[in-house]
Write an enzyme that holds these catalytic residues in place. Sequence first.
Site, short mmCIF file in Angstrom:
data_model
loop_
_atom_site.label_atom_id
_atom_site.label_comp_id
_atom_site.label_asym_id
_atom_site.label_seq_id
_atom_site.Cartn_x
_atom_site.Cartn_y
_atom_site.Cartn_z
N CYS A 114 -0.57 -0.99 11.85
CA CYS A 114 -1.07 0.02 10.89
C CYS A 114 -2.59 -0.02 10.73
O CYS A 114 -3.19 0.95 10.26
CB CYS A 114 -0.40 -0.17 9.54
SG CYS A 114 1.36 0.07 9.58
N HIS A 259 -4.97 3.30 3.80
CA HIS A 259 -3.74 3.35 4.58
C HIS A 259 -2.64 3.92 3.68
O HIS A 259 -2.49 3.52 2.53
CB HIS A 259 -3.38 1.92 5.02
CG HIS A 259 -2.07 1.85 5.75
ND1 HIS A 259 -1.67 2.79 6.66
CD2 HIS A 259 -1.06 0.93 5.70
CE1 HIS A 259 -0.47 2.47 7.14
NE2 HIS A 259 -0.09 1.34 6.56
N ASN A 289 4.61 6.64 5.89
CA ASN A 289 3.73 5.70 6.59
C ASN A 289 3.73 6.01 8.10
O ASN A 289 4.73 5.79 8.78
CB ASN A 289 4.22 4.27 6.33
CG ASN A 289 3.31 3.21 6.96
OD1 ASN A 289 2.42 3.53 7.75
ND2 ASN A 289 3.53 1.96 6.61
#
Length: 334
Positions: A114, A259, A289
């Site tokens: 990520c 994020h 996500n």
Amino acid sequence: MTLATHIVGVGGYLPERIVTNAELAARVDTSDQWIRERTGICQRHLAAEGECTSDLAAAAARKALKMAGISIEDIDALVVATTTPDLIFPSTAASVQSKLGGVGFPAWDIQAVCAGFVFGLAQLDAMMRAGMFKRVLLIGAETMSRILNWNDRSTCVLFGDGAGAVVLESRNRADGSGGVIGSVLHSDGAHRDLLKAHYGDGAPSNTPDFHTDAAGVAAIEMRGNEVFRIAVKSLSGVVGEVLAANGLTESEVDWLVPHQANLRIINAISKRLSLPAERVVITVGFHANTSAASVPLALSHLQETGKLERGQLLLLESFGAGFVWGANLVRWSL
Ligand SMILES: CC(C)(COP(=O)(O)OP(=O)(O)OC[C@H]1O[C@@H](n2cnc3c(N)ncnc32)[C@H](O)[C@@H]1OP(=O)(O)O)[C@@H](O)C(=O)NCCC(=O)NCCS
């Protein structure tokens, strides 16, 4: 000559198909209310059959090139941050290069899950300031849907597919202020078992009969609670660190571009920075996500709102499996 790395184009791409929380609730024991309250996620986009990470990446890259007003011939390096590559090899970047019609310039993938985009921006900024490249495409792209266990309610509700891209341009610092100010990166492999994706019983490198059992299925496993706690702690630390390292303070941040994993994590970081909600980019609700794509998708969304102004200070941050985490400071210069 002192060089600075500027973001001169940005673009995002989300696949057409939208899957709502209600649709997932029909499949696993969950509810729209649980997902919204615990994560802020309302829906996610899923790639179509046959649509690969490189297709999403190329679509986002085309938009970024268009905004920068340049074509692929003007690019002299291409990097894809992904944890869901089209193939084990060649790199997804090689496929994207081919899909965009580029030839000759170096193209490679980076894997920092990520945090891949934040790591990529730090890496390319250093290379560009050293004079290696003039114009670079940096893309974060993922098809997380392909590595989810769709029967595991604790993970399948959290992720989505998408891509975001930026065009970076190296300019003489004397030609104007702005660009990437600095980055801080961290890893701690001790936590690698808290969040991982295995392949079949293991992985290509540790499954002896991998070649005879090519039907192995990849799936994410996560101890969400522990990940949550460490993510908040690590991100709170790194945002303070990157500001201090560059002689800046929380009050000078115009936009937090975090994020997009969980709204509660984002809220904890904004609180740490004492940033009002209107200075925080939140897109997790409509795409969940998207791992390495999440920060450039959020940036692309911010740019599209028209609220981004020349001279504003952007703080980008991300956290991922490993663990890996990092932050970049960017002075917007368009
Ligand atoms: C995954 C996450 C949303 C779970 O929220 P949480 O408040 O920590 O919830 P817990 O894991 O403690 O689980 C609480 C209960 O909800 C249940 N639950 C888990 N997923 C559920 C779902 N989709 N729907 C309904 N219930 C669910 C659990 O089974 C547990 O039930 P139990 O108490 O009967 O055992 C949260 O931990 C999180 O966001 N973690 C970080 C994840 C992340 O961002 N990962 C990527 C980092 S890059």
